[in-house]
Design a protein around this motif. Sequence first.
Motif, mmCIF file in Angstrom:
data_model
loop_
_atom_site.group_PDB
_atom_site.id
_atom_site.type_symbol
_atom_site.label_atom_id
_atom_site.label_comp_id
_atom_site.label_asym_id
_atom_site.label_seq_id
_atom_site.Cartn_x
_atom_site.Cartn_y
_atom_site.Cartn_z
ATOM 1 N N THR A 151 35.395 35.326 55.575
ATOM 2 C CA THR A 151 35.835 36.688 55.244
ATOM 3 C C THR A 151 35.862 37.121 53.760
ATOM 4 N N GLU A 152 36.229 36.255 52.984
ATOM 5 C CA GLU A 152 36.596 36.591 51.500
ATOM 6 C C GLU A 152 35.497 36.167 50.415
ATOM 7 N N PRO A 153 35.035 36.858 49.606
ATOM 8 C CA PRO A 153 33.948 36.548 48.556
ATOM 9 C C PRO A 153 34.101 35.265 47.730
ATOM 10 N N ASP A 154 35.258 35.049 47.454
ATOM 11 C CA ASP A 154 35.568 33.605 46.992
ATOM 12 C C ASP A 154 35.275 32.447 47.858
ATOM 13 N N GLN A 155 35.709 32.637 49.019
ATOM 14 C CA GLN A 155 35.619 31.727 49.925
ATOM 15 C C GLN A 155 33.790 31.460 50.219
ATOM 16 N N ALA A 156 33.267 32.666 50.421
ATOM 17 C CA ALA A 156 31.691 32.418 50.718
ATOM 18 C C ALA A 156 31.178 31.724 49.477
ATOM 19 N N GLN A 157 31.540 32.213 48.099
ATOM 20 C CA GLN A 157 30.872 31.670 46.874
ATOM 21 C C GLN A 157 31.148 30.205 46.633
ATOM 22 N N ALA A 158 32.340 29.740 47.184
ATOM 23 C CA ALA A 158 32.779 28.214 47.357
ATOM 24 C C ALA A 158 31.722 27.496 48.032
ATOM 25 N N ILE A 159 31.559 27.984 49.247
ATOM 26 C CA ILE A 159 30.544 27.293 50.272
ATOM 27 C C ILE A 159 29.257 27.060 49.251
ATOM 28 N N LEU A 160 29.000 28.076 49.019
ATOM 29 C CA LEU A 160 27.547 27.984 48.125
ATOM 30 C C LEU A 160 27.448 26.997 46.924
ATOM 31 N N ALA A 161 28.635 27.196 46.228
ATOM 32 C CA ALA A 161 28.726 26.645 44.766
ATOM 33 C C ALA A 161 29.005 25.085 45.256
ATOM 34 N N SER A 162 29.404 24.667 46.236
ATOM 35 C CA SER A 162 29.766 23.292 46.512
ATOM 36 C C SER A 162 28.596 22.313 47.513
ATOM 37 N N ASP A 163 27.440 23.368 47.373
ATOM 38 C CA ASP A 163 26.308 22.929 48.155
ATOM 39 C C ASP A 163 26.265 22.592 49.562
ATOM 40 N N LYS A 164 27.292 23.172 50.372
ATOM 41 C CA LYS A 164 27.347 23.069 51.651
ATOM 42 C C LYS A 164 26.590 24.045 52.499
ATOM 43 N N ALA A 165 26.008 24.918 51.820
ATOM 44 C CA ALA A 165 24.707 25.847 52.576
ATOM 45 C C ALA A 165 24.019 26.661 51.518
ATOM 46 N N ASP A 166 22.818 27.200 51.912
ATOM 47 C CA ASP A 166 22.211 28.068 51.094
ATOM 48 C C ASP A 166 22.478 29.339 51.172
ATOM 49 N N ALA A 167 23.033 29.870 52.270
ATOM 50 C CA ALA A 167 23.244 31.434 52.419
ATOM 51 C C ALA A 167 24.406 31.735 53.492
ATOM 52 N N ILE A 168 25.097 32.600 53.402
ATOM 53 C CA ILE A 168 26.194 32.985 54.153
ATOM 54 C C ILE A 168 25.909 33.981 55.066
ATOM 55 N N LEU A 169 25.904 33.789 56.293
ATOM 56 C CA LEU A 169 25.699 34.946 57.484
ATOM 57 C C LEU A 169 27.265 35.433 57.781
ATOM 58 N N LEU A 170 27.344 36.743 57.702
ATOM 59 C CA LEU A 170 28.510 37.512 57.863
ATOM 60 C C LEU A 170 28.432 38.101 59.349
ATOM 61 N N GLY A 171 29.487 38.179 60.233
ATOM 62 C CA GLY A 171 29.509 38.966 61.333
ATOM 63 C C GLY A 171 30.398 39.941 61.345
ATOM 64 N N ARG A 172 31.610 39.773 61.742
ATOM 65 C CA ARG A 172 32.773 40.741 61.949
ATOM 66 C C ARG A 172 33.173 41.220 60.632
ATOM 67 N N ALA A 173 33.126 40.370 59.480
ATOM 68 C CA ALA A 173 33.483 40.887 58.160
ATOM 69 C C ALA A 173 32.489 42.047 57.877
ATOM 70 N N LEU A 174 31.338 41.938 58.137
ATOM 71 C CA LEU A 174 30.544 43.111 58.024
ATOM 72 C C LEU A 174 30.800 44.496 58.886
ATOM 73 N N LEU A 175 31.214 44.169 59.983
ATOM 74 C CA LEU A 175 31.809 45.285 60.902
ATOM 75 C C LEU A 175 32.797 45.975 60.535
ATOM 76 N N ARG A 176 33.706 45.023 59.604
ATOM 77 C CA ARG A 176 35.072 45.715 59.034
ATOM 78 C C ARG A 176 34.866 46.596 57.807
ATOM 79 N N ASP A 177 33.758 45.876 56.927
ATOM 80 C CA ASP A 177 33.296 46.619 55.777
ATOM 81 C C ASP A 177 31.758 46.414 55.730
ATOM 82 N N PRO A 178 31.076 47.702 55.988
ATOM 83 C CA PRO A 178 29.599 47.535 55.770
ATOM 84 C C PRO A 178 29.295 47.147 54.454
#
Length: 369
Positions: free
Chosen positions: A316-343
């Motif tokens: 849900t949070e930018p820092d959270q998404a960035q940390a996942i990528l920076a720690s090499d746990k994923a190559d991209a982030i897919l957002l669902g409800r976070a984008l429904l709340r805030d396009p």
Amino acid sequence: MSTLFEPLTLRSLTIPNRIWMAAMCQYSAAPDGDQAGVPNDWHFTHLAARATGGAGLIITEAAAVSPEGRISPYDLGIWNDTQAEGFRRITAFLKSQGTVPGIQLAHAGRKASTERTWIDRGAPIPPSEEHGWTPVGPSAAPFGTASTTPEELSVKEISRIVEAFAQAAQRARDAGFQVAEIHGAHGYLIHQFLSPHSNHRTDAYGADFAGRTRFALEVVDAVRAVWPADLPVLFRVSATDWLQETGDADREGWTADDTVRLAKELRARGVDLLDVSTGGNVPDAKIPVAPDYQVPYASRVRTEADMSVAAVGLITEPDQAQAILASDKADAILLGRALLRDPYWPRHAAAALGGTVPTPVQYHRAQGV
């Protein structure tokens, strides 16, 4: 620059950032007539808003490859040319905003013929009622206690569904999509074949791992054969059924180990990225859930199968998404409800983290964009 805003190249396609929109059913298409399954103004507005908001890739909601493959009568479809034509306006607009258009190809199997989620919580529609039909599945096992018992698919019928996926992919390509995602998760038909919980067959499409994965691999081969060689194919998987985690030995299901094993097969057959989910809801409280929920499953696939992955679920949070990528746990982030709340989540994340996303030319003179 934050990793979140770096481009990602899959085959010849460069996606401008790592903030992607996950497929989310809207249950808003016509249920019958010549406009059945055709995207309308709601779908255009819903998807266009996230494109102007800066998402790098937008994956449409599940588009059924056949009428009986819809989870509800109100789903989008891609089984005829009228539906494909209806998508052209959407793909053209997304591209005009610098966003890559993707489509999720799906068949709901035994989960099909249900109401919209806001009516009776998506209750099954019996075949005797208007807009209802008898679902199909790998076995004659209903999805829930109130569900219609599905018809077990014959080998010939399985082959027809594989061909339906290929034809749908061809229509999607002609409609302007640049990414095709095969829906093999969330209890849809492919997942039903994968899991021993729902697949009770003893023929070539059941029993052991090779049998239960046969349908998924045949679909991948069929889609990859018609999809342009320079464009990516994605596969969405439920990394676990959450059955083994309960400690209930009587409920055998699909596991994280199975997902890693399948990922290796998919990569060898031309799948470019695994979209690693486990479903939209946090499982029962008695199951221990990691603080980052589904991300460890994506990380396992990335490490053990040497495959690109996207992480999804409770991000849900930018820092959270960035940390996942920076720690090499994923190559991209897919957002669902976070984008429904805030396009405009990507735009707000860029402001918070010092990144950039494409800005509509109409906004260039606006302050603070």
